[in-house]
Design a protein around this motif. Structure first.
Motif, PDB file in Angstrom:
ATOM      1  N   GLY A 323      13.407  -7.854  -7.815  1.00 52.60           N
ATOM      2  CA  GLY A 323      13.496  -6.396  -7.953  1.00 52.60           C
ATOM      3  C   GLY A 323      12.446  -5.633  -7.181  1.00 52.60           C
ATOM      4  O   GLY A 323      12.333  -4.407  -7.316  1.00 52.60           O
ATOM      5  N   GLY A 324      11.660  -6.351  -6.349  1.00 56.29           N
ATOM      6  CA  GLY A 324      10.608  -5.701  -5.581  1.00 56.29           C
ATOM      7  C   GLY A 324      11.097  -5.129  -4.270  1.00 56.29           C
ATOM      8  O   GLY A 324      12.296  -5.187  -3.945  1.00 56.29           O
ATOM      9  N   VAL A 325      10.168  -4.584  -3.507  1.00 60.80           N
ATOM     10  CA  VAL A 325      10.494  -3.939  -2.237  1.00 60.80           C
ATOM     11  C   VAL A 325       9.538  -4.428  -1.156  1.00 60.80           C
ATOM     12  O   VAL A 325       8.491  -5.011  -1.448  1.00 60.80           O
ATOM     13  N   GLU A 352      -7.987  -6.198  -2.209  1.00 58.59           N
ATOM     14  CA  GLU A 352      -7.254  -5.176  -2.964  1.00 58.59           C
ATOM     15  C   GLU A 352      -6.327  -5.800  -4.002  1.00 58.59           C
ATOM     16  O   GLU A 352      -5.598  -5.091  -4.698  1.00 58.59           O
ATOM     17  N   GLY A 353      -6.342  -7.115  -4.109  1.00 60.51           N
ATOM     18  CA  GLY A 353      -5.527  -7.796  -5.105  1.00 60.51           C
ATOM     19  C   GLY A 353      -4.176  -8.279  -4.610  1.00 60.51           C
ATOM     20  O   GLY A 353      -3.354  -8.761  -5.401  1.00 60.51           O
ATOM     21  N   ALA A 354      -3.914  -8.151  -3.302  1.00 60.23           N
ATOM     22  CA  ALA A 354      -2.644  -8.605  -2.740  1.00 60.23           C
ATOM     23  C   ALA A 354      -2.794 -10.019  -2.191  1.00 60.23           C
ATOM     24  O   ALA A 354      -3.905 -10.506  -1.974  1.00 60.23           O
ATOM     25  N   GLY A 405       6.339  -5.189  -6.505  1.00 58.39           N
ATOM     26  CA  GLY A 405       6.983  -4.148  -7.289  1.00 58.39           C
ATOM     27  C   GLY A 405       6.824  -2.812  -6.589  1.00 58.39           C
ATOM     28  O   GLY A 405       5.865  -2.610  -5.834  1.00 58.39           O
ATOM     29  N   GLU A 406       7.752  -1.884  -6.817  1.00 56.13           N
ATOM     30  CA  GLU A 406       7.773  -0.653  -6.027  1.00 56.13           C
ATOM     31  C   GLU A 406       6.448   0.088  -6.062  1.00 56.13           C
ATOM     32  O   GLU A 406       5.927   0.514  -5.026  1.00 56.13           O
ATOM     33  N   ALA A 407       5.868   0.253  -7.238  1.00 54.04           N
ATOM     34  CA  ALA A 407       4.607   0.994  -7.350  1.00 54.04           C
ATOM     35  C   ALA A 407       3.466   0.244  -6.660  1.00 54.04           C
ATOM     36  O   ALA A 407       2.666   0.842  -5.936  1.00 54.04           O
ATOM     37  N   LYS A 408       3.414  -1.071  -6.871  1.00 51.25           N
ATOM     38  CA  LYS A 408       2.342  -1.877  -6.278  1.00 51.25           C
ATOM     39  C   LYS A 408       2.453  -1.908  -4.756  1.00 51.25           C
ATOM     40  O   LYS A 408       1.458  -1.762  -4.035  1.00 51.25           O
TER      41      LYS A 408
END
Length: 602
Positions: A323-325, A352-354, A405-408
């Protein structure tokens, strides 16, 4: 002759030559040129060069002064010798040959110099803020703040607004931050709160039949500091209007803010008409709801391209299936950068946590676009061409990718866009780039609580006909989460400088709005009783906004921190190092307030 001065230190010009004058001020800089003393005398208005030679009756007194002594001097204005004029100084064509000098206030050894612009530790600057404020740059910043507030006030009155004052001691109200509480002596065990904003009062002013309110309002929030937000208190241009749509609010306030920036821009460009950008568009294109539009880079959604069967990059495929982008950030000219440029960006993304920041470097081979880089081999050439088209890049450029996820994914892409803009030096920094961000979501899904919650401002009017909103089924989660509100922010150069809304003035709509978020009517009555009751007796449609005075001045002064435009700020631990606040109080004061301390163990 006046006891202290006939002129200020910024007043004397060539037409004063031959005049006997008296000046008072601080000894800004003292220079000994072979027995001739030069003193730059400073006051609020400027600098005047004072001269004493061994023949002057004031020479002995002048030899005894040191930096920041406050002195009175009498003397004769004369033309500076040929070749010693200072064209950068308004008084640079003259000097004063002194005949008498009186020390009005001697100065001890300075913990930090006033002359010059060297940086000093925050603790020193704030402890000796009275010295810091004498320094030229900070002194000018404070005067710019004064002039800015005067300009705002004048423009608001010219636009037909009326200035009202609202109470400082008020009731505690959940506004999104902690209140500063003030104990009541007359009502033991009860507390006032300092206002986080005059929100309820300004709406009550509209309900009371007034119109076009504004105030340069002090606001108090017990929240953690950061560069663009001081601890404790700040000031805002608070605005409210009756019988208006959001278009009316924008039409009234945009000329005020634009005019202020034109007035103090000093040649920097100002957006002539502020564009309107929907929140969803801002999050997609810029990865933030406060985009810096000086940066021309635009993020693109490439989720569908990475979802194609022929693409074999499984890390992104897995994200998409969940469901991510996938978002693409263009990097013009980055193909010429060394490998270390890309490695550093990957390290930054991990910090940055990615997982990292995938990229493709675009080159031209045989007249066709060809991608290089760690993930290029997983992306067929035709898909690379489609990605390049979507991201607006070509041979010689690069594309970076943010997935999740979209926000992340949006947040990381927005930060990467900002970093790439800085590293690649794209865009014109010498401007003020404004925009309105509109159509904020009314609600959001709280994943931890598994419930619908307000997204931004619970008192905004939903962007839907009232009858249709009242008919909404609480169980229709998707439709509710798709609702936007009449909420808007004004942004400039990556900062939110104003936020506002058309208010929810109808009790039935307000009750429904809170009900959707799981709050009973009793919550409205308990927390916002005064305003909610007022809505029962005929409330006009109304709306407004609040603009941060501190951030506006910070932008105009080109400062990086609000402490550079605030007279007496606290430090990062919310302490006033100059006067010693917060401080302990006497037991008698606590007894009068019926307060007993229960301090945490050290």
């Amino acid at each position: 002759m006046h006891r202290y001065r006939t002129h200020s230190c910024g007043e004397l010009r060539a037409d004063h030559i031959g005049t006997a004058v008296r000046l008072s001020g601080w000894c800004h800089r003292i220079r000994d040129h072979g027995g001739v003393l030069f003193i730059d005398l400073r006051d609020h208005y400027g600098l005047t060069q004072i001269v004493a030679d061994p023949d002057s009756p004031a020479f002995a007194a002048a030899e005894a002064v040191r930096s920041e002594f406050v002195v009175r001097v009498d003397g004769l204005v004369r033309k500076r010798p040929e070749g010693t004029e200072n064209p950068d100084l308004p008084t640079g064509s003259i000097e004063v040959f002194i005949t008498e000098l009186e020390v009005l206030g001697p100065a001890a050894e300075l913990p930090m110099p006033v002359f010059g612009d060297l940086d000093y530790p925050e603790e020193t600057r704030l402890t000796y803020r009275f010295l810091d404020l004498r320094r030229d740059k900070l002194h000018k910043n404070i005067m710019t703040r004064v002039a800015t507030v005067d300009s705002i006030r004048r423009r608001m009155k010219d636009a037909g607004f009326f200035e009202f004052q609202t109470p400082i001691l008020t009731a505690s109200s959940p506004e999104g931050a902690r209140d500063f509480l003030v104990p009541s002596r007359l009502h033991p065990g009860r507390f006032y709160a300092l206002p986080q904003a005059p929100q309820q009062y300004k709406q009550l002013i509209m309900i009371s039949g007034f119109d076009r309110y504004f105030q340069i309002a002090p606001c108090f929030r017990d929240e953690d500091p950061r560069a663009d937000r001081l601890p404790g208190e700040f000031y805002q241009l608070d605005v409210e209007m009756s019988f208006v749509t959001q278009e009316d609010v924008w039409a009234a306030i945009e000329p005020v803010i634009r005019g202020v920036f034109y007035e103090f821009a000093e040649g920097r460009a100002v957006t002539p008409t502020f564009p309107r950008i929907r929140y969803a568009e801002a999050m997609l294109k810029y990865g933030t709801d406060k985009p810096d539009l000086r940066n021309p880079l635009v993020i693109a959604d490439v989720t569908e391209l990475f979802a194609r069967e022929e693409v074999t990059f499984n890390a992104f495929k897995t994200v998409i299936r969940g469901g991510g982008v996938v978002r693409a950030i263009p990097a013009p000219g980055a193909a010429a950068q060394p490998r270390s440029f890309f490695d550093k960006l990957n390290e930054w993304a991990r910090a940055e946590g990615a997982a990292g920041l995938g990229y493709v470097v675009l080159e031209e081979e045989g007249g066709k676009l060809s991608g290089k880089g760690p993930i290029a081999k997983f992306i067929p050439a035709e898909v690379q061409a489609d990605i390049a088209k979507a991201a607006g890049v070509r041979a010689g450029d690069a594309v970076f990718f943010s997935a999740g996820g979209e926000a992340k994914a949006a947040t990381l892409a927005g930060k990467a866009r900002a970093r790439l803009g800085e590293d690649l030096g794209v865009g014109d920094k010498d401007q003020f780039a404004f925009a309105w961000i509109t159509d904020f979501p009314m609600y959001e899904w709280d994943e931890d609580e598994k419930k619908i919650e307000f997204s931004h401002n619970p008192f905004s009017m939903p962007n839907i006909e009232p009858a249709e909103f009242l008919a909404l089924d609480h169980a229709d989660k998707d439709r509710i989460l798709a609702l936007t509100a009449f909420q808007y922010d004004m942004v400039c150069n990556g900062y939110e400088i104003a936020s506002g809304a058309i208010r929810n003035h109808r009790p039935d709509v307000m009750k429904k709005a809170f009900g959707i978020a799981g709050y009973a009517e009793s919550v409205l009555e308990e927390r916002f009783g005064g305003m909610y009751r007022a809505f029962q007796y005929g409330a006009p449609p109304h709306g407004g906004m609040a603009a941060g005075i501190d951030r506006i001045v910070m932008l105009l002064c080109g400062a990086q921190n609000l402490r550079e435009i605030t007279m007496f700020p606290m430090n990062q631990r919310a302490e006033d190092l100059l006067l010693g606040a917060p401080s302990e109080v006497a037991p008698k004061q606590l007894r009068e307030l019926s307060i007993r301390l229960n301090l945490p163990e050290k």
